[in-house]
Design a protein around this motif. Structure first.
Motif, PDB file in Angstrom:
ATOM      1  N   ALA A  16       0.827  -1.209   0.000  1.00 26.72           N
ATOM      2  CA  ALA A  16       0.000   0.000   0.000  1.00 26.72           C
ATOM      3  C   ALA A  16       0.861   1.258   0.000  1.00 26.72           C
ATOM      4  O   ALA A  16       0.513   2.274  -0.639  1.00 26.72           O
ATOM      5  CB  ALA A  16      -0.940   0.001   1.202  1.00 26.72           C
ATOM      6  N   ILE A  17       1.992   1.209   0.704  1.00 27.50           N
ATOM      7  CA  ILE A  17       2.891   2.362   0.702  1.00 27.50           C
ATOM      8  C   ILE A  17       3.530   2.528  -0.670  1.00 27.50           C
ATOM      9  O   ILE A  17       3.682   3.647  -1.177  1.00 27.50           O
ATOM     10  CB  ILE A  17       3.953   2.211   1.814  1.00 27.50           C
ATOM     11  N   PHE A  18       3.907   1.424  -1.297  1.00 25.67           N
ATOM     12  CA  PHE A  18       4.381   1.483  -2.682  1.00 25.67           C
ATOM     13  C   PHE A  18       3.362   2.217  -3.554  1.00 25.67           C
ATOM     14  O   PHE A  18       3.702   3.129  -4.310  1.00 25.67           O
ATOM     15  CB  PHE A  18       4.580   0.069  -3.236  1.00 25.67           C
ATOM     16  N   ALA A  19       2.108   1.783  -3.474  1.00 21.79           N
ATOM     17  CA  ALA A  19       1.060   2.360  -4.316  1.00 21.79           C
ATOM     18  C   ALA A  19       0.897   3.851  -4.046  1.00 21.79           C
ATOM     19  O   ALA A  19       0.656   4.643  -4.971  1.00 21.79           O
ATOM     20  CB  ALA A  19      -0.252   1.624  -4.097  1.00 21.79           C
ATOM     21  N   ARG A  20       1.017   4.236  -2.794  1.00 19.60           N
ATOM     22  CA  ARG A  20       0.867   5.644  -2.432  1.00 19.60           C
ATOM     23  C   ARG A  20       1.925   6.516  -3.097  1.00 19.60           C
ATOM     24  O   ARG A  20       1.692   7.691  -3.384  1.00 19.60           O
ATOM     25  CB  ARG A  20       0.926   5.788  -0.914  1.00 19.60           C
ATOM     26  N   HIS A  21       3.083   5.927  -3.374  1.00 23.23           N
ATOM     27  CA  HIS A  21       4.166   6.676  -4.003  1.00 23.23           C
ATOM     28  C   HIS A  21       4.298   6.339  -5.499  1.00 23.23           C
ATOM     29  O   HIS A  21       5.368   6.552  -6.086  1.00 23.23           O
ATOM     30  CB  HIS A  21       5.474   6.410  -3.267  1.00 23.23           C
ATOM     31  N   SER A  22       3.215   5.850  -6.090  1.00 32.20           N
ATOM     32  CA  SER A  22       3.163   5.544  -7.529  1.00 32.20           C
ATOM     33  C   SER A  22       4.238   4.562  -7.961  1.00 32.20           C
ATOM     34  O   SER A  22       4.794   4.673  -9.056  1.00 32.20           O
ATOM     35  CB  SER A  22       3.251   6.834  -8.352  1.00 32.20           C
ATOM     36  N   MET A  23       4.530   3.602  -7.073  1.00 25.87           N
ATOM     37  CA  MET A  23       5.410   2.490  -7.428  1.00 25.87           C
ATOM     38  C   MET A  23       4.496   1.348  -7.868  1.00 25.87           C
ATOM     39  O   MET A  23       3.962   0.602  -7.055  1.00 25.87           O
ATOM     40  CB  MET A  23       6.286   2.101  -6.240  1.00 25.87           C
ATOM     41  N   HIS A  24       4.275   1.255  -9.170  1.00 24.24           N
ATOM     42  CA  HIS A  24       3.244   0.390  -9.713  1.00 24.24           C
ATOM     43  C   HIS A  24       3.705  -1.063  -9.755  1.00 24.24           C
ATOM     44  O   HIS A  24       4.615  -1.421 -10.515  1.00 24.24           O
ATOM     45  CB  HIS A  24       2.846   0.863 -11.105  1.00 24.24           C
ATOM     46  N   ALA A  25       3.089  -1.897  -8.952  1.00 26.26           N
ATOM     47  CA  ALA A  25       3.450  -3.315  -8.885  1.00 26.26           C
ATOM     48  C   ALA A  25       2.653  -4.110  -9.910  1.00 26.26           C
ATOM     49  O   ALA A  25       1.425  -4.064  -9.919  1.00 26.26           O
ATOM     50  CB  ALA A  25       3.194  -3.860  -7.488  1.00 26.26           C
ATOM     51  N   VAL A  26       3.362  -4.834 -10.771  1.00 22.24           N
ATOM     52  CA  VAL A  26       2.704  -5.725 -11.725  1.00 22.24           C
ATOM     53  C   VAL A  26       2.262  -7.000 -11.021  1.00 22.24           C
ATOM     54  O   VAL A  26       1.160  -7.495 -11.237  1.00 22.24           O
ATOM     55  CB  VAL A  26       3.651  -6.048 -12.893  1.00 22.24           C
ATOM     56  N   PHE A  27       3.124  -7.544 -10.160  1.00 20.34           N
ATOM     57  CA  PHE A  27       2.740  -8.715  -9.370  1.00 20.34           C
ATOM     58  C   PHE A  27       3.607  -8.796  -8.125  1.00 20.34           C
ATOM     59  O   PHE A  27       4.709  -8.244  -8.060  1.00 20.34           O
ATOM     60  CB  PHE A  27       2.857 -10.018 -10.174  1.00 20.34           C
TER      61      PHE A  27
END
Length: 265
Positions: A185-196
């Motif tokens: 969720a923290i990744f997503a908050r900083h626009s670190m887009h996870a493919v998987f």
């Protein structure tokens, strides 16, 4: 497919589920989650690089989609070891899809025709050195592959493939729990887009988890990681002894990948 292969894969999947029983989130079923097969075709420099790219574009990717897999990612190494290597990410909806894929490809006459230059290559002139393959099951908190937003926007993409090894299965399960509860969720908050996000159930250097992040370019990569490292919530989590890397992560490795023109990811 042989019965022994199917039983082996089913046993591996069951083992992955058992490995998650010790997490704070409790027992997690693999039902409803993707399986990710990551292949690394280790190539030789020269004409075989083009031959393998043609094979992936014209034979393998179309055949995989006919077989019912999800989007297929095909990547070259941008920065990292073992270049040239062609990475292929295959998304399966079920373990049965994983187990039956070899026989379904073998029965696909169009695949055999389009891929003949590679599939029927003589022993004296092989198209690649070897294939390394790992099989992962998606994290319970992130059960499906997510296409990067750069793809729909028609933008360039730089991918970072990261692997976290742990000294024990419980330690790896704890790190997966950290991702499920907070880190992703923290990744997503900083626009670190996870493919998987995937837990490796068959492959090298286990136990480990592996994930793939998409960035615009290296400048974007550096900026996003810098933001993540300074995030107050993440710093508080990482400061807890039970979640600190020395307790649950023994090694981190990464490689940067560029998608081919025909990659679907």
């Amino acid at each position: 497919m042989t019965l022994s292969r199917r039983r082996f894969l089913e046993s591996a999947a069951a083992g992955a589920g058992a490995g998650l029983l010790g997490t704070a989130a409790g027992a997690q079923s693999a039902e409803g989650r993707d399986y990710y097969e990551l292949r690394a075709y280790h190539l030789r420099r020269g004409p075989h690089e083009r031959a393998m790219s043609d094979y992936a574009r014209d034979a393998l990717v179309p055949a995989l989609r006919r077989a019912g897999t999800g989007p297929v990612g095909v990547f070259n190494v941008a920065i990292g070891p073992d270049s040239p290597t062609l990475y292929v990410l295959i998304t399966h909806p079920t373990m049965d899809s994983v187990a039956t894929l070899p026989e379904r490809l073998a029965a696909d006459t169009e695949y055999r025709r389009a891929g003949a230059a590679v599939l029927d290559a003589p022993a004296a002139d092989p198209p690649y050195e070897r294939i390394e393959s790992s099989l992962m099951v998606a994290f319970a908190g992130h059960p499906r592959l997510a296409l990067p937003p750069q793809l729909a926007a028609g933008k360039g993409r730089l991918f970072e493939l990261r692997r976290y090894e742990s000294h024990s299965e419980p330690a790896s399960a704890t790190k997966i729990d950290v991702f499920n509860r907070w880190e992703a969720a923290i990744f997503a908050r900083h626009s670190m887009h996870a493919v998987f996000y995937g837990q490796t159930i068959v492959g090298a250097k286990m136990p480990n988890l592996t994930y793939l992040l998409a960035f615009d370019d290296m400048r974007d990569h550096d900026a996003r990681w810098g933001e993540f490292g300074s995030d107050p919530e993440w710093r508080a989590i990482a400061a807890k002894p039970e979640y600190a890397d020395p307790a649950i992560v023994s090694s981190i490795s990464n490689v940067f990948l560029r998608p081919t023109a025909y990659s679907q990811i």
